[in-house]
Each structure stands twice: as C-alpha cells, then as structure tokens.
Design an enzyme around this catalytic site. Structure first.
Site, PDB file in Angstrom:
ATOM      1  N   HIS A   1     -11.145 -75.597   0.925  1.00  0.00           N
ATOM      2  CA  HIS A   1     -10.519 -74.751   1.946  1.00  0.00           C
ATOM      3  C   HIS A   1     -10.576 -75.349   3.343  1.00  0.00           C
ATOM      4  O   HIS A   1      -9.621 -75.251   4.100  1.00  0.00           O
ATOM      5  CB  HIS A   1     -11.226 -73.396   1.933  1.00  0.00           C
ATOM      6  CG  HIS A   1     -10.651 -72.376   2.862  1.00  0.00           C
ATOM      7  ND1 HIS A   1      -9.360 -71.903   2.725  1.00  0.00           N
ATOM      8  CD2 HIS A   1     -11.179 -71.719   3.934  1.00  0.00           C
ATOM      9  CE1 HIS A   1      -9.127 -71.009   3.673  1.00  0.00           C
ATOM     10  NE2 HIS A   1     -10.205 -70.890   4.429  1.00  0.00           N
TER      11      HIS A   1
ATOM     12  N   GLY B   1      -7.102 -63.942   7.294  1.00  0.00           N
ATOM     13  CA  GLY B   1      -8.146 -63.013   7.731  1.00  0.00           C
ATOM     14  C   GLY B   1      -8.116 -62.699   9.211  1.00  0.00           C
ATOM     15  O   GLY B   1      -8.142 -61.542   9.617  1.00  0.00           O
ATOM     16  N   GLY B   2      -8.073 -63.737  10.050  1.00  0.00           N
ATOM     17  CA  GLY B   2      -8.019 -63.474  11.476  1.00  0.00           C
ATOM     18  C   GLY B   2      -8.787 -64.475  12.302  1.00  0.00           C
ATOM     19  O   GLY B   2      -9.060 -65.595  11.872  1.00  0.00           O
TER      20      GLY B   2
ATOM     21  N   GLU C   1     -16.003 -60.042   7.934  1.00  0.00           N
ATOM     22  CA  GLU C   1     -15.893 -61.101   6.920  1.00  0.00           C
ATOM     23  C   GLU C   1     -17.292 -61.630   6.668  1.00  0.00           C
ATOM     24  O   GLU C   1     -18.242 -61.255   7.366  1.00  0.00           O
ATOM     25  CB  GLU C   1     -14.931 -62.204   7.365  1.00  0.00           C
ATOM     26  CG  GLU C   1     -13.485 -61.817   7.136  1.00  0.00           C
ATOM     27  CD  GLU C   1     -12.501 -62.930   7.399  1.00  0.00           C
ATOM     28  OE1 GLU C   1     -12.761 -64.077   7.002  1.00  0.00           O
ATOM     29  OE2 GLU C   1     -11.456 -62.645   8.022  1.00  0.00           O
TER      30      GLU C   1
ATOM     31  N   THR D   1      -2.410 -73.358   9.630  1.00  0.00           N
ATOM     32  CA  THR D   1      -2.349 -72.245  10.586  1.00  0.00           C
ATOM     33  C   THR D   1      -1.404 -71.164  10.081  1.00  0.00           C
ATOM     34  O   THR D   1      -1.736 -69.966  10.089  1.00  0.00           O
ATOM     35  CB  THR D   1      -1.879 -72.761  11.966  1.00  0.00           C
ATOM     36  OG1 THR D   1      -2.796 -73.761  12.404  1.00  0.00           O
ATOM     37  CG2 THR D   1      -1.788 -71.638  12.990  1.00  0.00           C
TER      38      THR D   1
ATOM     39  N   LYS E   1       4.743 -83.742  10.481  1.00  0.00           N
ATOM     40  CA  LYS E   1       5.102 -84.430   9.227  1.00  0.00           C
ATOM     41  C   LYS E   1       6.252 -83.763   8.483  1.00  0.00           C
ATOM     42  O   LYS E   1       7.098 -84.423   7.923  1.00  0.00           O
ATOM     43  CB  LYS E   1       3.852 -84.482   8.346  1.00  0.00           C
ATOM     44  CG  LYS E   1       4.002 -85.281   7.091  1.00  0.00           C
ATOM     45  CD  LYS E   1       2.702 -85.834   6.559  1.00  0.00           C
ATOM     46  CE  LYS E   1       1.711 -84.849   6.042  1.00  0.00           C
ATOM     47  NZ  LYS E   1       0.630 -85.507   5.264  1.00  0.00           N
TER      48      LYS E   1
ATOM     49  N   ALA F   1      -2.946 -68.851   7.500  1.00  0.00           N
ATOM     50  CA  ALA F   1      -4.199 -68.137   7.777  1.00  0.00           C
ATOM     51  C   ALA F   1      -4.000 -66.629   7.628  1.00  0.00           C
ATOM     52  O   ALA F   1      -2.974 -66.079   8.027  1.00  0.00           O
ATOM     53  CB  ALA F   1      -4.703 -68.469   9.173  1.00  0.00           C
TER      54      ALA F   1
ATOM     55  N   HIS G   1     -13.565 -72.091  -0.427  1.00  0.00           N
ATOM     56  CA  HIS G   1     -13.401 -70.639  -0.283  1.00  0.00           C
ATOM     57  C   HIS G   1     -13.644 -70.010  -1.654  1.00  0.00           C
ATOM     58  O   HIS G   1     -13.133 -70.495  -2.655  1.00  0.00           O
ATOM     59  CB  HIS G   1     -11.995 -70.317   0.222  1.00  0.00           C
ATOM     60  CG  HIS G   1     -11.851 -68.936   0.753  1.00  0.00           C
ATOM     61  ND1 HIS G   1     -11.939 -67.818  -0.047  1.00  0.00           N
ATOM     62  CD2 HIS G   1     -11.644 -68.469   2.019  1.00  0.00           C
ATOM     63  CE1 HIS G   1     -11.776 -66.734   0.700  1.00  0.00           C
ATOM     64  NE2 HIS G   1     -11.599 -67.106   1.963  1.00  0.00           N
TER      65      HIS G   1
ATOM     66  N   GLU H   1      -8.857 -78.799  12.966  1.00  0.00           N
ATOM     67  CA  GLU H   1      -9.629 -79.097  11.752  1.00  0.00           C
ATOM     68  C   GLU H   1      -9.902 -80.583  11.568  1.00  0.00           C
ATOM     69  O   GLU H   1     -10.896 -80.957  10.945  1.00  0.00           O
ATOM     70  CB  GLU H   1      -8.896 -78.517  10.532  1.00  0.00           C
ATOM     71  CG  GLU H   1      -9.777 -78.482   9.310  1.00  0.00           C
ATOM     72  CD  GLU H   1      -9.203 -77.662   8.166  1.00  0.00           C
ATOM     73  OE1 GLU H   1      -8.400 -76.742   8.408  1.00  0.00           O
ATOM     74  OE2 GLU H   1      -9.577 -77.960   7.018  1.00  0.00           O
TER      75      GLU H   1
ATOM     76  N   SER I   1     -12.121 -70.940  12.712  1.00  0.00           N
ATOM     77  CA  SER I   1     -11.334 -72.167  12.787  1.00  0.00           C
ATOM     78  C   SER I   1     -10.123 -72.034  13.707  1.00  0.00           C
ATOM     79  O   SER I   1      -9.835 -72.930  14.506  1.00  0.00           O
ATOM     80  CB  SER I   1     -10.888 -72.548  11.382  1.00  0.00           C
ATOM     81  OG  SER I   1     -10.046 -73.636  11.462  1.00  0.00           O
ATOM     82  N   LEU I   2      -9.433 -70.917  13.598  1.00  0.00           N
ATOM     83  CA  LEU I   2      -8.308 -70.703  14.522  1.00  0.00           C
ATOM     84  C   LEU I   2      -8.846 -70.703  15.951  1.00  0.00           C
ATOM     85  O   LEU I   2      -8.249 -71.259  16.869  1.00  0.00           O
ATOM     86  CB  LEU I   2      -7.619 -69.368  14.204  1.00  0.00           C
ATOM     87  CG  LEU I   2      -6.891 -69.291  12.854  1.00  0.00           C
ATOM     88  CD1 LEU I   2      -6.422 -67.868  12.577  1.00  0.00           C
ATOM     89  CD2 LEU I   2      -5.709 -70.244  12.813  1.00  0.00           C
TER      90      LEU I   2
ATOM     91  N   ARG J   1     -18.743 -73.510   7.812  1.00  0.00           N
ATOM     92  CA  ARG J   1     -18.085 -72.752   8.884  1.00  0.00           C
ATOM     93  C   ARG J   1     -18.185 -71.244   8.671  1.00  0.00           C
ATOM     94  O   ARG J   1     -17.996 -70.738   7.573  1.00  0.00           O
ATOM     95  CB  ARG J   1     -16.609 -73.141   8.953  1.00  0.00           C
ATOM     96  CG  ARG J   1     -15.795 -72.313   9.924  1.00  0.00           C
ATOM     97  CD  ARG J   1     -14.386 -72.827  10.004  1.00  0.00           C
ATOM     98  NE  ARG J   1     -13.690 -72.681   8.756  1.00  0.00           N
ATOM     99  CZ  ARG J   1     -12.874 -71.663   8.470  1.00  0.00           C
ATOM    100  NH1 ARG J   1     -12.661 -70.696   9.349  1.00  0.00           N
ATOM    101  NH2 ARG J   1     -12.260 -71.612   7.316  1.00  0.00           N
TER     102      ARG J   1
ATOM    103  N   ARG K   1     -20.075 -68.301   2.473  1.00  0.00           N
ATOM    104  CA  ARG K   1     -19.092 -68.795   1.495  1.00  0.00           C
ATOM    105  C   ARG K   1     -19.659 -69.772   0.477  1.00  0.00           C
ATOM    106  O   ARG K   1     -19.281 -69.747  -0.689  1.00  0.00           O
ATOM    107  CB  ARG K   1     -17.972 -69.514   2.238  1.00  0.00           C
ATOM    108  CG  ARG K   1     -16.980 -68.577   2.756  1.00  0.00           C
ATOM    109  CD  ARG K   1     -15.802 -69.265   3.358  1.00  0.00           C
ATOM    110  NE  ARG K   1     -15.059 -68.210   4.027  1.00  0.00           N
ATOM    111  CZ  ARG K   1     -14.066 -68.404   4.861  1.00  0.00           C
ATOM    112  NH1 ARG K   1     -13.685 -69.622   5.145  1.00  0.00           N
ATOM    113  NH2 ARG K   1     -13.450 -67.398   5.408  1.00  0.00           N
TER     114      ARG K   1
END
Ligand code: FAD
Ligand code: SIN
Length: 495
Positions: free
Chosen positions: A325, A49-50, A107, A44, A36, A47, A221, A349, A365-366, A360, A267
């Site tokens: 989030h 944290g990891g 986390e 992505t 888009k 992101a 989040h 996602e 997610s990654l 989640r 969360r």
C-alpha cells in the site's frame, strides 16, 4: 540538433505532492508538470479514508515505532491545520457537520477521531480541485503521457530531466527539478496502488547518486478486496473506524486476542494477523450491522465499486487480503524537501523525510504531500537564475534514438511485461509481509538475474524504463531488508 527547452521549474508527477509544489512554485516562475499517464492517474486520486488533522505527534510516533524523524513529525503536525485550510480554500469540499465544522473519523492507531474526509472519495475530491487550480494557473503547464526517464546531473547538481514523448527522448533543463512520482506498490503482486506506482523517481534519483533511505518499510494495508485485478480495490480503514469487524474462515473474530485495539491495531499488526489466518482460509470484513442508509451515505464509492465487482457491502461479509500500500522510505530529504543532489527536490510518497518512521499512521500521507511540498517556497532564492541554466546547456542535446524495427520493439515490450510479473511475484513471496533471511537472499539472486536480462531489452518504450526502475527499486528494498536483521514496524523477519 534538438532545440533544448528551458523552464524555471520542472515537477514530475501530478498527485497531491506534485500539484501542490507546482502551485507553490507558480508564484516564482513558469512551472512545467510532466506526468506519466493522464493527470489523474495517481494514488492521490484513489485515496479514500481522508487526511489526518489535529495534534497527532504521539500517535504518529507510536505507529512509526519511534523510528520517526521527530523534527519532521513536528513539522507535519504543526502545519497540518494550515494544509487543510489551504485545500478548503482551493475548493476541496470536506464533509461538514450541521454547524459548519468538519466531520472527523477514526482510523487505526489514532487515539481519537481526527480524520477529515469527503465521504470515501477524499482523494478524488482533492485531486480534482488541485488539477482545476493548476489548469487555471497561467504559470503552470501540464504535459500528460510524458514519462520522465533520467535526471540530468553534473557534479552532483541537477540541471534537468530526460523525458519520453511519443516514445522519443527529449531533454529539458530547469532551475530545479521536483520529483513527486509516488510509491512502489506495483512491485508487488497484490497492491492497492495504481499502475503508475513503479518507483520511477526513486530509481532515477538513486542512479543519479541521491541518498535513499528506509526502503525496507513497505506498508501492507490489511483490507483490500480479494479479487484478481491489479490494483485491488481498497476497503478503507474508515470501515473499521466505523466498527466493521474481521472474521476468519470459521466466522470467528481473531483480532482481540492479538492486540488491545483489536481491528484498529496498527496496520502491520492487523496485516500479519490476516496473513496468518489466510493460511487456513478466507478472511472477511463485515459491516452488515450498520444500516443500509448509513453505509450508502458514508461509503458510496466503496459500495459502488464492490457492486461493480459482484459484491454487496450491505448484504454480505467481504473477502479481503492484505496488499502492498505505501512506502515509508524513499529519496532522503531534509525538512525542505532538498535531496542530497543540489537543485533536486522530492515530495510525497517518493520522498523520505523520516516522518513515518517504520510504519505510517493512517491518513498521514496526503498530509505529508501537502505540508512538505509547501516548503519549496523557502528554497527558490538559493536556485540558479534561468539565465545561468540557459548558458550552461551543452551544445548538442540530441539523444540517440535506437533504431529497432517494430517487431523487435513489440517483442521487447512483451518481454518487459513478463519480467514485471516475475518481479511482482517474487517480491510478494520473498520480500512481503513476513520475510526470512533465506527468502531475502533468494530474492536478491533472482532480481540480479532479471537485471541482467533487462539490459538487452533497451528501447524507448515506457515499459522498458518502468521495468528497469522496478528491478532497481526491488533491489533497494531487498538490500535494505537484508541489512535490518531485526523486525521493526512493517519490516517483519521470521526465523
Ligand atoms: P501520487 O499521487 O501517486 O502521484 C504520483 C504521480 O507521479 C502520478 O501523477 C504519476 O503518473 C507520476 N509519475 C510516476 N512516475 C512518473 C514518471 N516516470 N514520469 C512522470 N510522471 C510520473 N493516504 C492518506 O493520507 N489518506 C487516505 O485516505 C489514503 N487512501 C489511499 C487509498 C489508496 C487506494 C491508495 C493507493 C493510497 C492511499 N493513501 C492514502 C496514500 C496516499 O494516497 C498516497 O501516498 C499519496 O496520494 C501519494 O501522493 P504523491 O503525490 O506522492 O503520489
Ligand atoms: C484507508 O482509507 O484505509 C487508507 C488510508 C491511508 O492509507 O492512510
């Protein structure tokens, strides 16, 4: 008459799921990625944290309130290590210890440190490396600034997609279409998600008749910077993983009374607790007990982004707010990413494999985006050959371009943007962290009214298709929330 363009595969979206499906498909034919905005405009890229690695089936299911599809969770966990290895092989530089092993962090809701990362730039590092691989791949073409607006389907089979180029609609045909359009955070007033996250892929799939599921599960989040821009800056959960604490307006901790894991509770629990505390005043995240060197080395991105906004992670507690989030549901798929429409796939996602259940687990997610988009390689053999696609193209594929004058178009764009703001406000107020039956009924009525108002704004600007997608998806979330009368995970109903 327009010349119809035909490709082997069309991938919509250039986040982790789109880029990895394109790389996977490139062994089987020519791939077109349409995206888009610019290639890096994605969740992505943001992101921090990891990426979760290592046997985490139990934690994933516990965080997901047992609403998970166990087969999908097993698939995620089984293939996790290979996904990390693929990323490393493609060039992603995860943080390493002196002995060469990857550094793992904590986390929320993880029973031990297992998140690999590239400081707090993890998404940027992954996105950059995947794009470099895509650009160097002769079988992949990427078109930026090309929003997809509608799926072309016939008898529950997807034959291609309509896109906008310079505000003009074009029709593209292919053996398969992959939707990897990301999340829906931009439906909410407060969100960590980038501007592209308006739920377009889900709206297109829904309109084409695909099954959509679990839309009520919106993850908020707990810690975004309390600030006035959208998206809000995320303050990674990794900060709490490293010991950062939450304080209320009288500078007292409050999480120990609420959950045994305190700041590292799931969360949804932390977000609700902060939401309640914020009724009394600001809530803060504080990591000042760590040394300056540690903070700057471990969180260079967050420190820098905070500085730009006038905050100092080393010197002061940071005011925070929960923010929309992540969408746990989406376009229903099987473990191969197949939707309920033939030759239409969904990953990342926008897809709902059921892996996340009702909430989640952090940093899953990654991983989901990588693991499930690999699966398309097993489906190529079942797709129609390109020659069949060419034969089946309707003679005249021209799309009628509405002839609105520039002033009217400008007026419509402004009105579409105003309606987007109204959707964000009402979703935050009525379909947010804490929901009520009455609030959901109000939301549904207001959304229906907006849906009618939007119809007369029809034009070929991206803002129109976005607002149409937003209202469609907002209604899907609201209706799913109304159906689920009892609280579960991220869906919390207060009577
Ligand atoms: P995205 O990366 O969002 O990509 C979607 C793509 O689709 C974009 O290229 C977009 O332009 C394109 N697109 C959308 N609509 C259209 C359209 N109509 N036409 C054409 N293209 C379109 N998860 C983790 O596991 N670990 C983390 O540390 C982590 N940190 C996060 C931090 C932030 C601030 C955010 C917002 C999310 C974070 N997440 C994290 C979640 C994770 O980043 C996302 O869920 C994941 O990156 C989604 O990948 P995706 O490929 O599905 O979508
Ligand atoms: C974060 O870094 O807190 C985000 C991680 C995630 O969404 O999984």
């Amino acid at each position: 008459m327009q010349q119809a363009k035909v490709f082997d595969f069309i991938v919509v979206g250039s986040g982790i799921a789109g880029l990895n499906s394109a790389l996977t498909l490139s062994s089987f034919g020519k791939v077109l990625i349409i995206t888009k905005g610019k290639s890096t405009d994605s969740s992505t890229f943001l992101a921090q944290g990891g990426i979760a690695a290592d046997s985490h089936q139990q934690d994933t299911v516990a965080a997901g309130y047992n609403h998970n599809n166990i087969k999908a969770v097993k698939q995620l966990v089984k293939s996790g290590q290979a996904a990390i290895e693929k990323l490393s092989h493609l060039g992603v530089q995860f943080d390493k210890q002196k002995d060469g092993n990857l550094v793992s962090s904590y986390e929320a809701a993880h029973s031990y440190p297992r998140i690999v990362h590239a400081t707090d730039f993890t998404g940027r590092e992954i996105e950059k490396v995947l794009i470099a691989n895509v650009v160097n791949n002769k079988n992949i073409t990427i078109w930026e600034d090309t929003p997809a607006i509608e799926l072309i389907t016939n008898n529950n089979q997807c034959d291609g997609i309509k896109v906008l180029m310079n505000n003009i609609p074009y029709t593209l045909f292919s053996r398969a279409v992959v939707l990897a359009t990301g999340g829906v955070g931009q439906l909410y007033k407060l969100t960590t998600n980038p501007l592209i996250a308006t739920g377009d892929g889900i709206a297109m799939a829904y309109k084409a008749g695909a099954k959509i599921k679990d839309m009520e599960f919106i993850q908020f989040h707990p810690t975004a910077l309390l600030y006035d821009t959208s998206p809000l800056l995320l303050l990674s959960e990794a900060l709490r993983g490293e010991g950062a604490l939450l304080f209320n307006s009288t500078y007292k901790r409050f999480m120990q009374k609420i959950h045994p894991l305190a700041e590292l509770a799931p969360r949804d629990v932390v977000s609700r607790a902060i939401f309640q505390e914020m009724k009394k005043g600001n809530v803060y995240l504080d990591i000042r007990f760590k040394t300056k060197n540690f903070i700057l080395k471990r969180f260079p991105n967050i420190s820098h982004e905070l500085k730009k906004r006038g905050f100092d992670l080393i010197m002061q507690p940071i005011p925070i707010t929960p923010a929309a989030h992540f969408l746990c549901g989406g376009i229903k798929t099987d473990l191969y990413g197949r939707t309920t429409i033939k030759n239409l796939f969904a990953y990342g996602e926008c897809a709902a494999t059921g892996v996340h259940g009702a909430n989640r687990l952090a940093s899953n997610s990654l991983l989901e985006g990588m693991v499930f988009s690999e699966q398309i390689q097993y489906c190529v053999k079942d797709l129609p050959p390109k020659s069949n696609v060419v034969k089946s193209i309707p003679r005249d594929t021209a799309t009628i371009i509405p002839t609105l004058n520039v002033d009217t178009l400008d007026k419509y764009v402004i009105q579409s943007n105003e309606i987007k703001t109204q959707i964000r406000e009402l979703m935050w107020q009525y379909v947010g962290i804490v929901r009520t039956t009455n609030g959901l009924t109000t939301a549904q009525k207001k959304l229906r009214k907006l849906q009618k108002e939007i119809k007369i704004l029809q034009n070929t600007r991206t803002s129109f298709f976005e607002v149409e997608a937003m209202v469609t998806v907002a209604l899907l979330i609201t209706k799913a929330a109304q159906k689920r009368e009892k609280s579960l995970g991220t869906h919390y109903v207060n009577e």
